[in-house]
Design an enzyme around this catalytic site. Structure first.
Site, short mmCIF file in Angstrom:
data_model
loop_
_atom_site.label_atom_id
_atom_site.label_comp_id
_atom_site.label_asym_id
_atom_site.label_seq_id
_atom_site.Cartn_x
_atom_site.Cartn_y
_atom_site.Cartn_z
N LYS A 52 5.73 42.89 -6.98
CA LYS A 52 5.30 44.59 -5.85
C LYS A 52 5.15 45.98 -6.59
O LYS A 52 6.99 46.30 -5.97
CB LYS A 52 5.37 43.28 -4.45
CG LYS A 52 5.10 44.30 -3.69
CD LYS A 52 5.58 45.47 -2.69
CE LYS A 52 5.02 46.51 -1.67
NZ LYS A 52 5.27 47.77 -1.49
N SER A 77 15.94 51.63 0.15
CA SER A 77 16.29 51.57 1.38
C SER A 77 17.41 50.55 1.49
O SER A 77 16.81 49.85 1.30
CB SER A 77 15.31 51.87 2.56
OG SER A 77 15.07 50.75 3.33
N CYS A 128 17.88 58.29 -6.21
CA CYS A 128 19.61 57.56 -5.98
C CYS A 128 20.88 58.04 -7.17
O CYS A 128 21.94 58.10 -6.40
CB CYS A 128 19.03 55.93 -5.97
SG CYS A 128 19.42 54.80 -7.49
N GLU A 148 21.29 59.32 3.61
CA GLU A 148 20.15 60.42 2.28
C GLU A 148 18.42 60.47 2.76
O GLU A 148 17.81 60.55 3.70
CB GLU A 148 19.70 58.67 1.63
CG GLU A 148 18.90 58.44 0.04
CD GLU A 148 18.68 57.22 -0.09
OE1 GLU A 148 19.33 57.49 -2.00
OE2 GLU A 148 17.88 56.93 0.05
#
Length: 504
Positions: A176, A229, A284, A385
């Site tokens: 995906k 996330s 990240c 974040e």
């Protein structure tokens, strides 16, 4: 320029979606729409899974040496198309050319690792483990895996962290792709097909979270690899695991660095600039928070502001650009909201990148380097974040105070320390919660022979991506114990725990 309507790939065929919903793909440097990605239907998701399931028996039975030959060919093709892929990443995502090239090179790095799959798949054996019994451990492929990926590394994450080890260990895959930046993934799959990928082994879709949800419960999907996330990652982990699937969920981060008073401030500053503002902070393993010993905090902040002001903001595909745009107008607004939140919370804004303008590219999604000083532990900008070019300074008394502040962070992807003191460096490596640790290294991402080993709320699962963990995630162990009999053995009484232990 005409807006291109993109297709999805099932069973080696590029197909028009039956959907009526298409998602815009922009050139982040100009803000203009350059393509539309289909929001594939649940039926099309199911078609992709069915194709992967159908391809699995033949592919898993293909000798591993033949599977890795595909990777050797793919590596050669990626080398040839490196610059094309670099410009594509820079265009749809906005990374500068160096960062975009690095994205593709990190994918190639794992393709190279996958070429060693015959060695990585080797099991263990022990002859005469008990009297007359031999045991061999094999690692076998499992079935269909699905990958759900973010926008920030459109080459490295799907075609590095996920696909190479998945398919060379004998599994099949449904990707995906990130709908905001799908063209890089589409092009990399086209090149993999050119390298000789059999139909159905890798399939590609773009869709919304609603359609992707079906992958988490699909009975023919054996495992999910996810990057994104923490809230979504926790949902994916709990849902897919409840349905008996393997899951690796790589999630958010708020990496902290620690600058001690004995550190070289110039060297530390250069690495913080690279870590905090590289990729516009959209990674990240960025370094958005720096804890600095009070004794040198003023000097360090002066260095940081001076260096940050030198960064040239511009379109990703301009050779002179140091800091490209963020991915979309929506994400730019999110970062702007966080900056406003920081001001509201009482942090001191010492470098404001909100009003940056790039001549000739006024529609692009630009933000300049932004720095907050005197960020307190209770301020959300120092704990959540932001995923943008925003760096927060937390002033600390000493090593112990700094370590405590860092370890109070709910995320633990990475952490780093800048010091010339061996004792503190060792103590930091031993006691930090970060899963990837840098000693005078701002971005401590290991080479792909090691795992990408985030901790705490930065990761849910048991086996990380890449390295031996990656091979173990995509395979399962099978232990075969055997015995061959002579005439005397045929008359021996069979023990209750046959073959496990010999005791006299």
């Amino acid at each position: 320029m005409a807006v291109k309507r993109l297709r999805y790939c099932v069973n080696g065929e590029w197909r028009e979606s039956a959907t009526k919903k298409y998602m815009p793909v922009t050139n982040s440097s100009t803000g203009k729409i350059i393509a539309e990605a289909p929001c594939c239907t649940v039926n099309e998701v199911n078609e992709a899974v069915a194709a992967a399931k159908a391809a699995f028996p033949v592919w898993s039975n293909t000798p591993v040496t033949a599977r890795v030959q595909l990777m050797f060919r793919y590596k050669s093709i990626l080398d040839l198309y490196l610059e094309e892929l670099t410009v594509l990443v820079a265009t749809e995502l906005g990374k500068n050319l160096s960062e975009a090239r690095g994205d593709v090179l990190k994918a190639i790095e794992v393709v190279e690792l996958a070429c060693a799959t015959p060695t990585l798949l080797q099991g263990d054996s022990l002859m005469n483990v008990s009297e007359g019994h031999d045991t061999v451990l094999y690692r076998e492929p499992i079935g269909v895996f699905a990958g759900i990926v973010p926008y920030n590394f459109p080459a490295m994450i799907p075609f590095g962290w996920m696909i190479p080890l998945c398919i060379t260990t004998g599994n099949t895959f449904v990707l995906k792709a990130a709908s905001a930046v799908p063209q890089t993934a589409i092009r990399m799959l086209e090149l993999l097909i050119e390298a000789g990928l059999p139909a159905g082994v890798v399939n590609l879709l773009t869709c919304s979270r609603q359609e992707a949800e079906s992958l988490l419960k699909h009975p023919d999907v054996a495992g999910i690899s996810y990057v994104g996330s923490t809230s979504v990652g926790l949902h994916i982990y709990s849902t897919a695991a409840t349905h008996g699937k393997r899951v690796q969920a790589l999630c958010e981060a708020k990496n902290h660095g620690l600058v001690l008073k004995d550190a070289s401030l110039e060297l530390a500053t250069g690495r913080v600039i690279n870590s905090g503002f590289g990729c516009a902070g959209q990674r990240c393993m960025a370094l958005p928070v720096v804890c600095v010993e009070e004794e040198v905090a003023d000097a360090f902040v002066d260095h940081l502001v001076t260096f940050a002001k030198r960064l040239r903001v511009g379109p990703g595909y301009d050779q002179a650009t140091d800091l490209g745009p963020v991915v979309s107008a929506e994400h730019k607004q999110s970062v702007l909201n966080w900056i406003a939140k920081g001001i509201e919370e009482g942090a001191k804004l010492i470098l404001d990148g909100r009003d940056i303008a790039v001549t000739g590219y006024e529609g692009g999604f630009y933000l300049g380097p932004t720095i907050f000083d005197h960020v307190k532990p209770e301020m959300s900008i120092g704990t959540s974040e932001i995923f943008g070019p925003v760096v927060c300074i937390k002033r600390v008394k000493d090593f112990e105070h700094g370590l405590a502040v860092m370890n109070g962070n709910p995320f633990a992807n990475g952490s780093c320390i800048f010091t010339q003191n061996g004792y503190y460096a060792r103590e930091f490596a031993k006691r930090t919660h970060g899963g990837m640790v840098g000693i005078n290294v701002g971005i401590p991402v290991p080479l792909s022979v090691f795992p990408f080993s985030g901790h705490k709320q930065s990761f849910f699962g048991d086996l990380h991506c890449m390295g031996k963990d990656g091979v173990a995630f995509f395979t399962e162990a099978k232990c075969v114990t055997s015995r061959w009999f002579d005439e005397d053995a045929k008359h021996t009484k069979v023990d209750t725990w046959e073959g496990t232990m010999t005791r006299k």
